[in-house]
Design a protein around this motif. Sequence first.
Motif, PDB file in Angstrom:
ATOM      1  N   CYS A   1       0.300  -1.046  -0.290  1.00 28.64           N
ATOM      2  CA  CYS A   1       0.493   0.254  -0.211  1.00 28.64           C
ATOM      3  C   CYS A   1       1.090   1.524   0.138  1.00 28.64           C
ATOM      4  CB  CYS A   1      -0.860   0.116   1.331  1.00 28.64           C
ATOM      5  SG  CYS A   1      -2.613  -0.891   0.973  1.00 28.64           S
ATOM      6  N   GLU A   2       1.659   1.311   0.728  1.00 32.71           N
ATOM      7  CA  GLU A   2       3.130   2.725   0.501  1.00 32.71           C
ATOM      8  C   GLU A   2       3.503   2.718  -0.571  1.00 32.71           C
ATOM      9  OE1 GLU A   2       5.639   1.528   3.841  1.00 32.71           O
ATOM     10  OE2 GLU A   2       4.188   1.539   5.277  1.00 32.71           O
ATOM     11  N   ARG A   3       3.861   1.638  -1.237  1.00 34.11           N
ATOM     12  CA  ARG A   3       4.292   1.743  -2.823  1.00 34.11           C
ATOM     13  C   ARG A   3       3.690   2.799  -3.620  1.00 34.11           C
ATOM     14  NH1 ARG A   3       8.094  -3.809  -2.286  1.00 34.11           N
ATOM     15  NH2 ARG A   3       9.722  -3.152  -1.072  1.00 34.11           N
ATOM     16  N   TYR A   4       1.821   1.928  -3.748  1.00 32.73           N
ATOM     17  CA  TYR A   4       1.128   2.524  -4.038  1.00 32.73           C
ATOM     18  C   TYR A   4       0.723   4.070  -3.715  1.00 32.73           C
ATOM     19  CZ  TYR A   4       0.201  -1.836  -6.665  1.00 32.73           C
ATOM     20  OH  TYR A   4       0.214  -2.491  -7.736  1.00 32.73           O
ATOM     21  N   ASP A   5       0.549   4.553  -2.705  1.00 27.28           N
ATOM     22  CA  ASP A   5       0.630   5.606  -2.803  1.00 27.28           C
ATOM     23  C   ASP A   5       1.726   6.378  -2.493  1.00 27.28           C
ATOM     24  OD1 ASP A   5      -1.378   5.224  -0.449  1.00 27.28           O
ATOM     25  OD2 ASP A   5      -0.380   4.619   1.698  1.00 27.28           O
TER      26      ASP A   5
ATOM     27  N   ARG B   1      10.000  -2.897  -5.849  1.00 29.56           N
ATOM     28  CA  ARG B   1       9.808  -4.606  -6.086  1.00 29.56           C
ATOM     29  C   ARG B   1      11.469  -5.344  -6.081  1.00 29.56           C
ATOM     30  NH1 ARG B   1       6.016  -6.869 -10.885  1.00 29.56           N
ATOM     31  NH2 ARG B   1       7.572  -8.014 -10.620  1.00 29.56           N
ATOM     32  N   GLY B   2      12.183  -4.489  -5.770  1.00 23.70           N
ATOM     33  CA  GLY B   2      13.411  -5.242  -5.627  1.00 23.70           C
ATOM     34  C   GLY B   2      13.788  -5.587  -4.642  1.00 23.70           C
ATOM     35  N   ARG B   3      13.035  -4.762  -3.674  1.00 23.64           N
ATOM     36  CA  ARG B   3      13.467  -5.473  -2.417  1.00 23.64           C
ATOM     37  C   ARG B   3      12.377  -6.032  -1.787  1.00 23.64           C
ATOM     38  NH1 ARG B   3      14.794  -0.296  -1.868  1.00 23.64           N
ATOM     39  NH2 ARG B   3      12.611   0.155  -1.318  1.00 23.64           N
ATOM     40  N   LYS B   4      12.516  -7.151  -1.149  1.00 22.14           N
ATOM     41  CA  LYS B   4      11.041  -8.121  -1.003  1.00 22.14           C
ATOM     42  C   LYS B   4      10.916  -7.983   0.740  1.00 22.14           C
ATOM     43  CE  LYS B   4      10.889 -10.033  -4.820  1.00 22.14           C
ATOM     44  NZ  LYS B   4      11.940  -8.804  -5.659  1.00 22.14           N
ATOM     45  N   THR B   5       9.679  -8.234   1.097  1.00 17.37           N
ATOM     46  CA  THR B   5       9.181  -7.977   2.417  1.00 17.37           C
ATOM     47  C   THR B   5       9.081  -9.467   2.901  1.00 17.37           C
ATOM     48  OG1 THR B   5       7.184  -8.924   1.988  1.00 17.37           O
ATOM     49  CG2 THR B   5       7.328  -6.572   1.749  1.00 17.37           C
ATOM     50  N   GLU B   6       9.495  -9.217   4.343  1.00 17.86           N
ATOM     51  CA  GLU B   6       9.033 -10.505   5.361  1.00 17.86           C
ATOM     52  C   GLU B   6       8.642 -12.085   4.767  1.00 17.86           C
ATOM     53  OE1 GLU B   6      11.884 -11.429   7.034  1.00 17.86           O
ATOM     54  OE2 GLU B   6      12.314  -9.483   7.203  1.00 17.86           O
TER      55      GLU B   6
END
Length: 448
Positions: free
Chosen positions: A24-28, A165-170
Amino acid sequence: MDIAYSDKNPDLGRLYGAHLATVCERYDHALQASGASHAVVFSGAAHPVFLDDMVYPFRAAANFLCWAPLSDLPLSYVVYTPGERPVLIYNQPRGYWHVVPGAPDGYWTRYFDIRIVHELADASDHLPENRDNCVFIGEVLEPTQALGVERVNPSTTLNLLHYPRGRKTEYEIECMRLASRRGVAGHNAAKRAFMDGASEFSIHKAYCDAVSLTDNELPYGNIIALNEHAAVLHYTALDRQAPDPYRSFLIDAGAQVHGYASDITRTYSFDDSDFSDLIDRMETLQLDVVADVRAGVDYKELHVQTHHRIADVLVEADLASGSSESLLINGVTSTFFPHGLGHLLGTQVHDVGGHMENESGNTIDPPSGHPFLRLTRTLEENMVVTIEPGIYFIDMLLDKLKGTPAEKQVNWQRVADLKPFGGIRIEDDVRVKQDGCENLTRDAFSTA
Ligand code: GLY
Ligand code: MN
Ligand code: MN
């Protein structure tokens, strides 16, 4: 299905909320910078076969999969408005010709405002009225699928989404740990089949059985290559007959969990100690490269250093002679190692953004002479990348050395002796950390 791979996995359930918050933050940020108020993210549609009533297997769009683990939900949409709960327009067509998606279920459902629709035309009712404030992300085969949104895939928005998107979430990393575990079960079954002398086709079936995935559910077509077939980098033919003599096996095969891929390669010798020795050298080389992975490392440099290491292996194995510098400059290392060191991994096997310098769309070219390098970024914490060096005996490339200064550097008799084994690739998936990396593949092999 193993519960760990399902949407009932409690570990994934615990991690998913924070993942969705990051999405969501990335889309914001992307919407604000694109001057838009809503994003409409399309899952995609099955492509029709020309002049036929068949369709190609459906593949959900990678950007859609980042929202929710819905790899089999065509003609559906996530509609996101900053500050609001994302709406999922969940297409559940009525009919009896095909299986229809079941009711939404799993750890992710409580985060969405889910609207079930039975006709594509009804999806429109769930979009903001002013379509001019929307951006549409996804592939559109028919204009109606864009639901009247005209700003389709604006590059500004895509760049802002694809770079981070290159950095992945846990959560994403846990999906890839599971995908690695699943892939390793297949690799172990495939190795057993190889040791039993099976054909490529039978090895492939043993693999699919062990990972419990159909061909279409695999993240990419399995590369199951016996003998000289290993020299075809993306060999997917699957011979029905086992070759005689039976020499070597290169397997590049992955698995997916909730749309996230693993991408794993191993190479085995059947009973030849000389080829086995070359595999051991490549194993050491690959582990040395993995040991250099950490945040802040320029992946381009890692790739070029790998060429120097390949030069050392070529000399040690008596395949070539000369300094590593001359073997690079004269094109010897790129003859034996003609692909890139690796790539980003995620909901796409070759995940987007590998050449991006920033979110504005500037790019970083591969170094000259290395056009196939898919990742040119500086490594950041929580990127998941592959490390996949190889050595192959490829006639087409070897022939190009004839008549050049490199010709004298190659031991052609050694090349002729090893050519029937095809080649070697060893590929692990690693998660970048500040001070090193987590090797998802080797961890999975050691706990299998
Ligand atoms: N399996 C494709 C790749 O290794 O990039
Ligand atoms: Mn790969
Ligand atoms: Mn691979």
